[in-house]
Enzyme design. Structure first.
Site, PDB file in Angstrom:
ATOM      1  N   CYS A 162       0.839  -1.212   0.000  1.00 48.27           N
ATOM      2  CA  CYS A 162       0.000   0.000   0.000  1.00 48.27           C
ATOM      3  C   CYS A 162       0.870   1.257   0.000  1.00 48.27           C
ATOM      4  O   CYS A 162       1.723   1.419   0.878  1.00 48.27           O
ATOM      5  CB  CYS A 162      -0.927  -0.002   1.210  1.00 48.27           C
ATOM      6  N   ASN A 178       1.473  -8.603 -11.333  1.00 44.82           N
ATOM      7  CA  ASN A 178       0.376  -7.635 -11.332  1.00 44.82           C
ATOM      8  C   ASN A 178       0.833  -6.336 -11.976  1.00 44.82           C
ATOM      9  O   ASN A 178       1.908  -5.841 -11.672  1.00 44.82           O
ATOM     10  CB  ASN A 178      -0.081  -7.405  -9.879  1.00 44.82           C
TER      11      ASN A 178
END
Length: 623
Positions: A369, A470
């Site tokens: 994050c 990703n």
């Protein structure tokens, strides 16, 4: 519900070249669309607005004008500049060429409760019993008066009543006429109710008993205490050695030193096994990755789903809103939850709490994050630079969990200093069952393409532990190239928000030229799933609308395959202004927040008079 209008009559005028500007000249950073569909900003919005008013054009009725004033958008953020213009923007007064950050920090936060001017008292809803607050109660007790002031029904049928045989929201439902008698009694379908008996479509809800015990701090964390004791014992020994003190000989002779591995290692055969190989993984998406959206993606072929990032401290405090992020629908066959934290004690206890009270297939640690709120505390990306704490967290969570522990990381924190390749061999030793690598650093955010060459290197280092890649996957061709790198599977994030049918495209190896009506049907499914999840009263309907608008702020970036000069669309290419093949396709291409509100009104009725919305991310929502 919605009649499509052809754009053929408008196409020739819309694609005329304005003075001093050609619309068919490709601009760097913009997707290549067939010239006959291109238009200008003014003509695009002029067409969308005029058609919305209907065939009357400028002679719209007073009712239309009233509806239009309700949808007046808030002040929009400035257009996001392309990277090409960065030099010019530096000359325009920004100090030292720094980008201005946090434009949307003062965005409106309207609670759904404010849309109900005066609600019906619970005592009336619950078998019409006497209100314990008497005259002091601020809610409606006269049902006829409440029904007269209540907003008009959205549709004639109620999805909850038609699906389950009864609607739990009774008279407060925004579709109440479908299941209410003239004397205000709620109707039920006994056959459907019997068919649904004993079924629990949604698991992992927070019980009142557990919530109370968490608030009173009376929940036992036995295994966490065992692990945390080993940490404190080891710390004491290190301090003693540092102080030069002599340690006593152990009372029992041992062969070799006792290490953390001896105490906390769990045999692999005791862990629940999950087959991650060659799966399509829907990323845990904050705000947009809610349960109704995940159900939509499951229908299109997502193999693995994960709940939104949950803060471990909030879960330990029994916060209802945080526990809602752990909810699992019965259609989610491989489901995990993602937690965020920065200390071994809270993360280990949180893992034990999840292990004992929820039904999940794996637990994921968010160490990727990038937001300041998380990073500055040492969580998210911050864990990648605090390897000792990271090790203690992984080992502790592994010790208390009966399911696999996975980790999501980035390439690093700084743009030109990758550290994932150093961490991955260590994480293998710590007992991680799967690693997901987002091919960008914290500093990069989305300013550059994901580094798939680096992901390839890391996937070789991770073997035999599965590593998922990703970043920047928006078509089956992107997915095929990603698979060639040797990754075990693919995680899809923004690609699923822009086009949730991407999972079907990848599995069927094709480009789907999906129609605007099919896309509206997807939003209709999301609405119905939302009614199940958030409720069919005003509060629930407005919550669905808010989440739908957040999703539409991504979905508007999709360009239909039939309009592209070069297939497929790339995730970093911005759509220019273009006319769709019908009115609905044009409306869905709009990047203006007012047009997203119009789409929501097709499914959820008119917005309340005090409605206000601005998307979380910095979208190009301008007119």
């Amino acid at each position: 519900m919605f009649q499509e209008r052809s754009c053929e009559g408008v196409m020739d005028k819309a694609t005329e070249e304005p003075a001093g500007k050609r619309t068919d000249v490709p601009v760097k950073g913009e997707a290549a669309i067939k010239p006959e569909f291109l238009t200008t900003k003014e003509k695009f919005h002029g067409f969308v607005d005029s058609e919305w008013r209907g065939p009357k054009g400028d002679k719209a009725s007073e009712n239309d004008k009233v509806e239009e004033t309700k949808v007046a958008p808030p002040v929009e953020p400035d257009t996001k500049k392309l990277k090409l213009d960065s030099e010019e923007s530096n000359k325009s007064g920004k100090p030292d060429g720094k980008r201005i950050r946090g434009q949307n920090k003062s965005r409106p936060h309207t609670k759904p409760t404010t849309y109900d001017e005066k609600r019906l008292c619970l005592s009336v809803l619950q078998d019409n019993r006497e209100c314990p607050f008497g005259d002091k109660c601020h809610f409606h007790h006269d049902i006829a008066e409440y029904m007269a002031t209540k907003p008009a029904d959205i549709r004639e049928s109620c999805y909850l009543h038609d699906t389950f045989g009864k609607c739990a929201f009774g008279l407060t439902c925004r579709f109440a006429k479908a299941h209410t008698t003239p004397d205000f009694k709620t109707m039920e379908n006994a056959e459907l109710i019997k068919a649904c008996e004993g079924k629990t479509p949604v698991k992992n809800s927070l019980s009142k008993d557990l919530q109370n015990r968490l608030r009173k701090r009376s929940v036992s964390f036995k295994k966490s205490a065992e692990y945390l004791k080993t940490l404190s014992d080891n710390r004491d020994k290190r301090e003693e050695r540092g102080n030069g003190e002599m340690t006593k000989d152990p009372p029992v002779k041992t062969i070799g030193p006792l290490t953390d591995v001896d105490v906390i290692k769990l045999r692999p055969c005791e862990k629940k096994q999950v087959d991650f190989q060659d799966k399509l993984y829907l990323a845990p998406l904050t705000t947009c990755g809610n349960l109704p959206f995940r159900r939509v993606c499951k229908r299109f072929g997502a193999d693995i789903t994960c709940g939104e990032m949950a803060m471990c401290t909030n879960l330990l405090q029994g916060q209802q809103s945080e526990w809602a992020l752990l909810k699992r629908h019965e259609s989610e066959d491989v489901f995990g939850v993602q937690v965020e934290g920065c200390f071994p004690d809270t993360m280990t206890r949180c893992a034990e709490l999840i292990n004992n009270n929820t039904d999940v297939d794996f637990v994921d640690i968010n160490s990727g994050c990038p937001i300041d709120l998380v990073y500055k505390k040492g969580g998210g990306c911050g864990l990648m630079t605090r390897t000792r704490k990271f090790e203690q967290i992984i080992k502790g969570m592994n010790y208390v969990l009966d399911v696999p522990l996975t980790v999501k990381i980035r390439t690093g924190v700084q743009e030109k200093s990758n550290i994932a390749h150093k961490l991955i061999p260590e994480m293998k030793k710590w007992g991680v069952s799967m690693i997901t690598l987002h091919g960008r650093s914290r500093e990069q955010r989305y300013t550059k393409l994901a580094d798939w060459d680096y992901i390839t290197t890391c996937s070789k280092l991770a073997s035999p532990v599965p590593l998922f890649g990703n970043g920047d996957i928006l078509s089956y061709e992107d997915a095929m190239k990603a698979r060639e790198t040797g990754v075990s599977g693919i995680m899809i994030a923004r690609g699923a928000l822009i086009k949730p049918w991407i999972f079907t495209e990848i599995k069927e190896s094709r480009h789907w030229d999906i129609s605007s009506n099919e896309r509206l049907d997807i939003l209709r499914d999301f609405t119905n799933f939302g009614l199940e999840h958030w409720g069919s009263d005003t509060r629930g309907v407005e919550k669905i609308r808010t989440f739908m608008l957040e999703w539409l702020s991504f979905m508007c970036r999709y360009i239909p395959v039939g309009l592209l000069e070069r297939v497929p669309q790339k995730i970093n290419e911005r759509p220019p202004y273009y006319m769709g093949r019908n009115y609905l396709e044009s409306l869905m291409a709009s990047q203006h927040v007012g047009d997203w509100v119009r789409i929501s009104e097709m499914l959820l009725g008119p917005v309340p008079t005090n409605f206000n919305f601005l998307p979380k991310h910095k979208a190009n929502a301008y007119k």
